[in-house]
Motif scaffolding. Structure first.
Motif: not given
Length: 115
Positions: A21-28
């Motif tokens: 799994a790859c969790a993204a955070s921030g301004t996507i």
């Protein structure tokens, strides 16, 4: 700025399965493709799969029919389902987001396939 964090790696059995799994955070924003790369021991980083916002998905020949990329937009999470694992799948796996500027990369996670 986007931060990517992989999870789910570790030791897998030949013929077995693992899910990354790859969790993204921030301004996507401005992301036009997402995918996974891997770096086998002593070798260069290579593409595993890339999925574009236009709807095309390209798998490396070595993983076709065994690996599947998917994503949960509500969770901002990208997945890589790996089945029928082989020893040659061993390596560090990296999540990758592509945009007009420099790519975003996760820190990488180790996958080892061994009995």
């Amino acid at each position: 700025q986007v931060q990517l964090a992989e999870s789910g790696g570790g030791l897998g059995q030949p013929g077995g399965s693992l899910r990354l799994a790859c969790a993204a955070s921030g301004t996507i924003t401005g992301i036009n493709a997402m995918g996974w790369y891997r770096q086998p021991p002593g070798k260069q980083r290579e593409l595993v799969v890339l999925s574009t916002n236009g709807g095309s998905t390209n798998y490396a020949d070595s993983v076709k029919g065994r690996f599947t990329i998917s994503r949960d937009n509500a969770k901002n999470t990208l997945y890589l389902e790996m089945n029928s694992l082989k020893a040659e799948d061993t390596g560090v796996y990296y999540c990758n987001y592509k945009r007009r500027g420099p790519d975003y990369w996760g820190q990488g996670i180790q996958v080892t396939v061994s009995s």
